[in-house]
Motif scaffolding. Structure first.
Motif, PDB file in Angstrom:
ATOM      1  N   LYS A   1       0.693  -1.265  -0.163  1.00 33.51           N
ATOM      2  CA  LYS A   1      -0.124   0.293   0.351  1.00 33.51           C
ATOM      3  C   LYS A   1       1.067   1.108  -0.139  1.00 33.51           C
ATOM      4  N   PHE A   2       2.126   1.544   0.402  1.00 28.44           N
ATOM      5  CA  PHE A   2       2.875   2.470   0.993  1.00 28.44           C
ATOM      6  C   PHE A   2       3.517   2.965  -0.478  1.00 28.44           C
TER       7      PHE A   2
ATOM      8  N   VAL B   1       1.041   4.126  -2.823  1.00 26.63           N
ATOM      9  CA  VAL B   1       0.783   5.590  -2.828  1.00 26.63           C
ATOM     10  C   VAL B   1       2.061   6.034  -3.287  1.00 26.63           C
TER      11      VAL B   1
ATOM     12  N   VAL C   1      -2.596  11.938   0.931  1.00 29.65           N
ATOM     13  CA  VAL C   1      -1.313  10.730   1.397  1.00 29.65           C
ATOM     14  C   VAL C   1      -1.187  10.567   2.505  1.00 29.65           C
ATOM     15  N   VAL C   2      -1.631  12.032   3.595  1.00 32.16           N
ATOM     16  CA  VAL C   2      -0.972  11.199   4.347  1.00 32.16           C
ATOM     17  C   VAL C   2      -1.865  11.265   5.530  1.00 32.16           C
TER      18      VAL C   2
ATOM     19  N   LYS D   1      -3.823   8.540   3.765  1.00 32.09           N
ATOM     20  CA  LYS D   1      -3.781   6.849   2.972  1.00 32.09           C
ATOM     21  C   LYS D   1      -2.997   6.482   4.362  1.00 32.09           C
ATOM     22  N   ILE D   2      -1.439   7.046   3.956  1.00 29.36           N
ATOM     23  CA  ILE D   2      -0.715   6.581   5.291  1.00 29.36           C
ATOM     24  C   ILE D   2      -1.074   6.605   6.694  1.00 29.36           C
ATOM     25  N   GLU D   3      -1.707   7.137   7.003  1.00 28.90           N
ATOM     26  CA  GLU D   3      -2.269   7.162   8.643  1.00 28.90           C
ATOM     27  C   GLU D   3      -2.880   5.742   9.228  1.00 28.90           C
TER      28      GLU D   3
ATOM     29  N   ILE E   1      -2.849   3.003   6.858  1.00 27.58           N
ATOM     30  CA  ILE E   1      -2.225   2.374   6.198  1.00 27.58           C
ATOM     31  C   ILE E   1      -1.419   1.264   7.690  1.00 27.58           C
ATOM     32  N   LEU E   2      -1.100   2.970   8.496  1.00 30.95           N
ATOM     33  CA  LEU E   2       0.341   2.661   9.879  1.00 30.95           C
ATOM     34  C   LEU E   2      -1.466   2.092  11.136  1.00 30.95           C
TER      35      LEU E   2
END
Length: 75
Positions: free
Chosen positions: A29-30, A33, A51-52, A54-56, A58-59
């Motif tokens: 997923k990273f 993105v 982007v932020v 999506k990353i949050e 995923i984490l």
């Protein structure tokens, strides 16, 4: 990088100690993105706010999965 191949054909660059035999869904997923962020056309790129987020997400999912772990047997 080859967009048509699994994980953009980046397996040769991955450190084998991360355990490629296990799922690396979060990593995939990273990469997705990151690849969307470098699209040639600006209209195809997500804005940094997206982007932020999506990353949050995923984490958060990775944290939930790591906390789920195998259940311990009761005695």
């Amino acid at each position: 990088m080859d967009k048509d191949k699994d994980l953009y054909n980046l397996y040769e660059f991955l450190d084998p100690t991360i355990g490629l035999d296990t799922t690396i869904e979060g990593f995939e997923k990273f990469v997705d993105v990151a690849m969307r962020r470098v699209e040639e056309s600006g209209d195809d790129r997500p804005i940094m706010n997206e982007v932020v987020k999506k990353i949050e997400k995923i984490l958060q999912l990775a944290d939930q999965n790591s906390n789920a772990g195998p259940a311990s047997p009761s005695s």
